[in-house]
Scaffold this active site. Structure first.
Site, PDB file in Angstrom:
ATOM      1  N   THR A 161     -23.081   5.588 -25.235  1.00 14.36           N
ATOM      2  CA  THR A 161     -24.489   5.983 -25.347  1.00 14.36           C
ATOM      3  C   THR A 161     -24.967   5.669 -26.766  1.00 14.36           C
ATOM      4  OG1 THR A 161     -24.126   7.798 -23.796  1.00 14.36           O
ATOM      5  CG2 THR A 161     -26.150   7.853 -25.113  1.00 14.36           C
ATOM      6  N   LYS A 166     -30.805   6.279 -20.527  1.00 10.92           N
ATOM      7  CA  LYS A 166     -29.746   7.258 -20.775  1.00 10.92           C
ATOM      8  C   LYS A 166     -30.228   8.322 -21.770  1.00 10.92           C
ATOM      9  CE  LYS A 166     -25.761   9.212 -21.237  1.00 10.92           C
ATOM     10  NZ  LYS A 166     -25.430  10.282 -20.298  1.00 10.92           N
ATOM     11  N   LYS A 173     -26.256  13.851 -31.148  1.00 12.30           N
ATOM     12  CA  LYS A 173     -26.558  12.427 -31.425  1.00 12.30           C
ATOM     13  C   LYS A 173     -27.597  11.911 -30.427  1.00 12.30           C
ATOM     14  CE  LYS A 173     -23.804   9.785 -29.329  1.00 12.30           C
ATOM     15  NZ  LYS A 173     -23.657   9.146 -28.006  1.00 12.30           N
TER      16      LYS A 173
HETATM   17  N1  LIG Z   1     -18.018  13.122 -22.595  1.00 13.19           N
HETATM   18  C1  LIG Z   1     -19.039  12.956 -21.758  1.00 13.19           C
HETATM   19  O1  LIG Z   1     -19.298  13.799 -20.888  1.00 13.19           O
HETATM   20  C2  LIG Z   1     -19.903  11.745 -21.824  1.00 13.19           C
HETATM   21  C3  LIG Z   1     -19.973  10.929 -22.938  1.00 13.19           C
HETATM   22  N2  LIG Z   1     -20.807   9.840 -22.936  1.00 13.19           N
HETATM   23  C4  LIG Z   1     -20.867   8.957 -24.088  1.00 13.19           C
HETATM   24  O2  LIG Z   1     -19.702   8.154 -24.035  1.00 13.19           O
HETATM   25  C5  LIG Z   1     -19.243   7.859 -25.352  1.00 13.19           C
HETATM   26  C6  LIG Z   1     -17.815   8.368 -25.511  1.00 13.19           C
HETATM   27  O3  LIG Z   1     -17.820   9.754 -25.284  1.00 13.19           O
HETATM   28  P1  LIG Z   1     -16.468  10.611 -25.243  1.00 13.19           P
HETATM   29  O4  LIG Z   1     -15.395   9.848 -24.592  1.00 13.19           O
HETATM   30  O5  LIG Z   1     -16.852  11.934 -24.737  1.00 13.19           O
HETATM   31  O6  LIG Z   1     -16.180  10.729 -26.814  1.00 13.19           O
HETATM   32  P2  LIG Z   1     -14.841  11.044 -27.592  1.00 13.19           P
HETATM   33  O7  LIG Z   1     -15.274  11.643 -28.878  1.00 13.19           O
HETATM   34  O8  LIG Z   1     -13.879  11.769 -26.735  1.00 13.19           O
HETATM   35  O9  LIG Z   1     -14.235   9.571 -27.864  1.00 13.19           O
HETATM   36  C7  LIG Z   1     -14.857   8.719 -28.779  1.00 13.19           C
HETATM   37  C8  LIG Z   1     -14.123   7.389 -28.820  1.00 13.19           C
HETATM   38  O10 LIG Z   1     -14.751   6.565 -29.822  1.00 13.19           O
HETATM   39  C9  LIG Z   1     -13.732   6.131 -30.745  1.00 13.19           C
HETATM   40  N3  LIG Z   1     -14.304   5.935 -32.078  1.00 13.19           N
HETATM   41  C10 LIG Z   1     -15.052   6.797 -32.783  1.00 13.19           C
HETATM   42  N4  LIG Z   1     -15.429   6.252 -33.958  1.00 13.19           N
HETATM   43  C11 LIG Z   1     -14.866   5.022 -33.994  1.00 13.19           C
HETATM   44  C12 LIG Z   1     -14.881   3.959 -34.943  1.00 13.19           C
HETATM   45  N5  LIG Z   1     -15.552   4.053 -36.089  1.00 13.19           N
HETATM   46  N6  LIG Z   1     -14.208   2.835 -34.640  1.00 13.19           N
HETATM   47  C13 LIG Z   1     -13.539   2.722 -33.472  1.00 13.19           C
HETATM   48  N7  LIG Z   1     -13.472   3.677 -32.526  1.00 13.19           N
HETATM   49  C14 LIG Z   1     -14.145   4.819 -32.787  1.00 13.19           C
HETATM   50  C15 LIG Z   1     -12.697   7.234 -30.713  1.00 13.19           C
HETATM   51  O11 LIG Z   1     -11.489   6.752 -31.256  1.00 13.19           O
HETATM   52  P3  LIG Z   1     -10.380   7.774 -31.847  1.00 13.19           P
HETATM   53  O12 LIG Z   1      -9.558   8.224 -30.676  1.00 13.19           O
HETATM   54  O13 LIG Z   1      -9.638   6.965 -32.832  1.00 13.19           O
HETATM   55  O14 LIG Z   1     -11.142   8.910 -32.498  1.00 13.19           O
HETATM   56  C16 LIG Z   1     -12.639   7.506 -29.222  1.00 13.19           C
HETATM   57  O15 LIG Z   1     -11.909   6.525 -28.557  1.00 13.19           O
HETATM   58  C17 LIG Z   1     -20.268   8.507 -26.291  1.00 13.19           C
HETATM   59  O16 LIG Z   1     -21.227   7.557 -26.621  1.00 13.19           O
HETATM   60  C18 LIG Z   1     -20.872   9.624 -25.438  1.00 13.19           C
HETATM   61  O17 LIG Z   1     -22.155   9.973 -25.866  1.00 13.19           O
HETATM   62  C19 LIG Z   1     -21.553   9.504 -21.845  1.00 13.19           C
HETATM   63  C20 LIG Z   1     -21.518  10.263 -20.722  1.00 13.19           C
HETATM   64  C21 LIG Z   1     -20.724  11.458 -20.636  1.00 13.19           C
HETATM   65  O1  LIG Z   2     -23.811  11.855 -21.826  1.00  6.65           O
HETATM   66  C1  LIG Z   2     -23.262  12.778 -21.234  1.00  6.65           C
HETATM   67  C2  LIG Z   2     -23.701  13.205 -19.930  1.00  6.65           C
HETATM   68  C3  LIG Z   2     -22.990  14.405 -19.421  1.00  6.65           C
HETATM   69  C4  LIG Z   2     -23.414  14.704 -18.017  1.00  6.65           C
HETATM   70  O2  LIG Z   2     -24.159  13.922 -17.406  1.00  6.65           O
HETATM   71  O3  LIG Z   2     -22.968  15.760 -17.526  1.00  6.65           O
END
Ligand SMILES: NC(=O)C1=CN([C@@H]2O[C@H](COP(=O)(O)OP(=O)(O)OC[C@H]3O[C@@H](n4cnc5c(N)ncnc54)[C@H](OP(=O)(O)O)[C@@H]3O)[C@@H](O)[C@H]2O)C=CC1
Ligand SMILES: O=CCCC(=O)O
Length: 293
Positions: free
Chosen positions: A95, A170, A238
């Site tokens: 996102t 989104k 964010k």
């Molecule tokens: N969780 C949710 O319910 C949802 C999340 N999203 C979106 O999806 C994305 C991921 O979310 P989520 O999995 O929850 O987040 P997490 O915080 O669990 O994971 C983030 C990921 O990004 C990596 N990362 C962060 N900074 C860097 C960097 N500078 N360079 C390389 N890798 C980096 C992390 O690596 P490392 O392991 O090394 O920290 C990790 O793999 C976000 O944009 C979020 O807004 C969308 C829908 C639902």
């Molecule tokens: O970006 C996160 C979405 C979480 C949700 O749809 O429940």
């Protein structure tokens, strides 16, 4: 189909496991290497850099925390740009805002690659169950080619046209969600302070026109002050910030979203950023001292 996967956080781990379960060959990379272990146990290969993933795979998906992470993985040393070329597709499902997505798109297509943004609606459990809603935009030919992967990851995919439209859609959805979570939290606090049962409030809400899966799933844990992270609060904040910037660009007044953003910021300042975004409830509970002044 062989797919690369960059970013194994809450969502990336669940999504890549799902692809493996459905017979895809997956090569993963994550900044913190130890997070690859569980994927390897399920049959994934590991590459040492994002560039190495791109070199190996025709299609690579990214699921990264925010705009700065999404840009870094593409533009930094050993990044995606070093190996992307004609015939390869890059699908960013993180996102981010439309400017970030456009910068990535221009760089990828400038080197002959195909680009698709494809952020998702749905959280940890839908990601585990392949029930996400995919909001894709960009190169339609790439969208058509990766439909088999989207069909595994999600229950429905939308193709929304030019790059930026998926990112914007989104942010609109998450802006609504963040505002709803704040209203819900205020309702729970108001019920408690008025001497009412919060559980009874949950039961009543669930039977009426404002019933929804989010209140139903998160409400019972919230009233016990439990916030196991499905969607981390720092990411919701964010998204509020990016949605408010989209509002600025389009001169859309969003006082409700602005107030919700302040509550998420307050929750972050209380150290709740890594909790589920429902932890904003803890910030809402704290009396507003400025109101007494
Ligand atoms: N969780 C949710 O319910 C949802 C999340 N999203 C979106 O999806 C994305 C991921 O979310 P989520 O999995 O929850 O987040 P997490 O915080 O669990 O994971 C983030 C990921 O990004 C990596 N990362 C962060 N900074 C860097 C960097 N500078 N360079 C390389 N890798 C980096 C992390 O690596 P490392 O392991 O090394 O920290 C990790 O793999 C976000 O944009 C979020 O807004 C969308 C829908 C639902
Ligand atoms: O970006 C996160 C979405 C979480 C949700 O749809 O429940």
């Amino acid at each position: 189909m062989e797919v690369g996967f960059l970013g194994l956080g809450i969502m990336g781990k669940a999504m890549s496991l799902n692809l493996l379960r459905h017979g895809f060959k997956v090569t993963v990379w994550n900044r913190t290497v130890s997070r690859c272990d569980v994927l390897v146990e399920h049959g994934a290969s590991v590459a040492e850099t994002p560039a190495a993933v791109i070199k190996k795979c025709k299609y690579t998906i990214a699921m990264l925390s925010d705009p700065s992470a999404a840009l870094s993985v593409v533009f930094d040393k050993d990044g995606v740009l070093e190996e992307i070329c004609s015939g390869k597709g890059y699908i960013d499902m993180s996102t981010v805002d439309s400017d970030t997505s456009s910068k990535i798109s221009e760089a990828i297509t400038g080197k002959g690659g195909y680009f698709l943004e494809a952020p998702v609606s749905g959280s940890k459990k839908p990601a585990e169950d392949g029930q996400l809603v995919i909001l894709a935009a960009g190169e339609k030919a790439l969208y058509d080619e990766v439909i088999p992967a989207f069909d595994v990851l999600g229950k429905k995919s939308f193709f929304l046209g030019k790059v930026g439209n998926g990112a914007k859609m989104k942010l609109v959805v998450n802006m609504i969600m963040g505002s709803m979570m704040n209203a819900f939290s205020e309702g729970l606090v108001l019920a408690e302070r008025s001497g009412l049962s919060q559980q009874t409030l949950l039961d009543i809400v669930d039977l009426g026109g404002i019933a929804n899966p989010m209140f139903k799933q998160k409400g019972p844990a919230m009233i016990q002050s439990k916030f196991p992270p499905a969607f981390p609060l720092k990411h919701q904040q964010k998204d509020m910030r990016l949605a408010l910037a989209l509002g600025d660009e389009n001169a859309v007044s969003m006082p409700v979203a602005a107030a919700a953003n302040e509550a998420f910021k307050k929750a972050r300042s209380l150290g709740l950023g890594d909790n589920d975004f429902s932890a904003v409830y803890e910030a809402v509970k704290i009396p507003d001292c400025s109101a007494d002044a």
